[in-house]
Design an enzyme around this catalytic site. Structure first.
Site, PDB file in Angstrom:
ATOM      1  N   CYS A   7      50.846  32.215  39.797  1.00  0.00           N
ATOM      2  CA  CYS A   7      49.904  32.037  40.909  1.00  0.00           C
ATOM      3  C   CYS A   7      50.613  31.237  41.994  1.00  0.00           C
ATOM      4  CB  CYS A   7      48.606  31.365  40.441  1.00  0.00           C
ATOM      5  SG  CYS A   7      48.805  29.687  39.798  1.00  0.00           S
ATOM      6  N   ASN A  10      50.448  26.938  40.347  1.00  0.00           N
ATOM      7  CA  ASN A  10      50.653  26.725  38.904  1.00  0.00           C
ATOM      8  C   ASN A  10      49.878  25.517  38.381  1.00  0.00           C
ATOM      9  OD1 ASN A  10      53.400  26.026  36.587  1.00  0.00           O
ATOM     10  ND2 ASN A  10      51.724  27.447  36.318  1.00  0.00           N
ATOM     11  N   CYS A  12      46.087  25.887  38.644  1.00  0.00           N
ATOM     12  CA  CYS A  12      44.735  26.423  38.392  1.00  0.00           C
ATOM     13  C   CYS A  12      44.784  27.742  37.612  1.00  0.00           C
ATOM     14  CB  CYS A  12      43.957  26.611  39.687  1.00  0.00           C
ATOM     15  SG  CYS A  12      43.626  25.073  40.584  1.00  0.00           S
ATOM     16  N   ARG A  13      45.030  28.844  38.329  1.00  0.00           N
ATOM     17  CA  ARG A  13      44.868  30.159  37.701  1.00  0.00           C
ATOM     18  C   ARG A  13      45.888  30.464  36.615  1.00  0.00           C
ATOM     19  NH1 ARG A  13      44.968  33.201  43.269  1.00  0.00           N
ATOM     20  NH2 ARG A  13      46.324  31.393  43.618  1.00  0.00           N
ATOM     21  N   SER A  14      47.188  30.297  36.922  1.00  0.00           N
ATOM     22  CA  SER A  14      48.176  30.725  35.924  1.00  0.00           C
ATOM     23  C   SER A  14      48.194  29.840  34.664  1.00  0.00           C
ATOM     24  CB  SER A  14      49.577  30.893  36.534  1.00  0.00           C
ATOM     25  OG  SER A  14      50.091  29.693  37.041  1.00  0.00           O
ATOM     26  N   ASP A 124      41.678  32.536  44.457  1.00  0.00           N
ATOM     27  CA  ASP A 124      42.139  31.146  44.391  1.00  0.00           C
ATOM     28  C   ASP A 124      40.932  30.207  44.355  1.00  0.00           C
ATOM     29  OD1 ASP A 124      43.251  28.683  44.748  1.00  0.00           O
ATOM     30  OD2 ASP A 124      44.527  29.279  46.429  1.00  0.00           O
TER      31      ASP A 124
END
Ligand code: 4NP
Length: 163
Positions: A7, A10, A12-14, A124
């Site tokens: 993401c 690195n 939050c999402r990934s 995001d």
């Protein structure tokens, strides 16, 4: 087999994708056959733990990502991983800009593994509220299952897993 989630930050999402996918592999008893990591295209959060909201939201689903630390994606990653999974179109184009033609074949959008959700990107959640994290986790859980199905199929084809 080696899989990298990517993401922007690195944090939050990934890292949430990494945590959920690791759990999915454990549930299926194939975690010893797959290496999993995550990275960001940006450099702001190198060495930082995941965002506190991400840690809380995923902890409510029984997954602990507090030990993960941010890192930036680098060119050698494009050779070291069999699949490099971008969260959104911006991550995808940033990765493609680093890649040669052979490496491009292994870079995909993570949501391709949950076509039933009808969403191409994982949005995001960084500048939104807590509910954004819940939505992101729903998408990531669906894609983690689809990806685990795909990985099992590949492992079977490679003779690493019984049919
Ligand atoms: P991520 O979220 O890409 O899911 O880790 C973000 C984290 C930090 C920033 C943007 C997105 N940031 O601008 O610092």
């Amino acid at each position: 087999m080696r899989i990298l989630f990517v993401c922007l930050g690195n944090i939050c999402r990934s890292p949430m994708a990494e945590g959920l996918f690791r759990r999915e592999l454990q549930r299926r008893g194939i975690d010893h056959l797959v290496e999993v990591d995550s990275a960001g295209t940006g450099s702001w959060h190198i060495g930082k733990p995941p965002d506190a909201r991400a840690q809380r939201a995923i902890a409510r689903r029984g997954v602990d990502i507090s030990g993960l630390r941010g890192r930036q994606v680098k060119r050698p990653d494009l050779d070291a991983f069999d699949l490099i999974l971008a969260m959104d179109a911006e991550n995808l184009s940033d990765l493609m800009a680093l890649a040669d033609e052979e490496q491009m074949q292994r870079i995909r959008l993570f949501m391709e593994f949950a076509p039933e959700r009808g969403e191409r990107e994982v949005p995001d959640p960084y500048f939104g509220g807590e509910e954004g994290f819940e939505h992101v986790l729903d998408l990531l859980e669906a894609a983690a299952q689809g990806l685990a199905d795909h990985v099992e199929e590949e492992l079977r084809k490679a003779g690493r897993l019984q049919a």
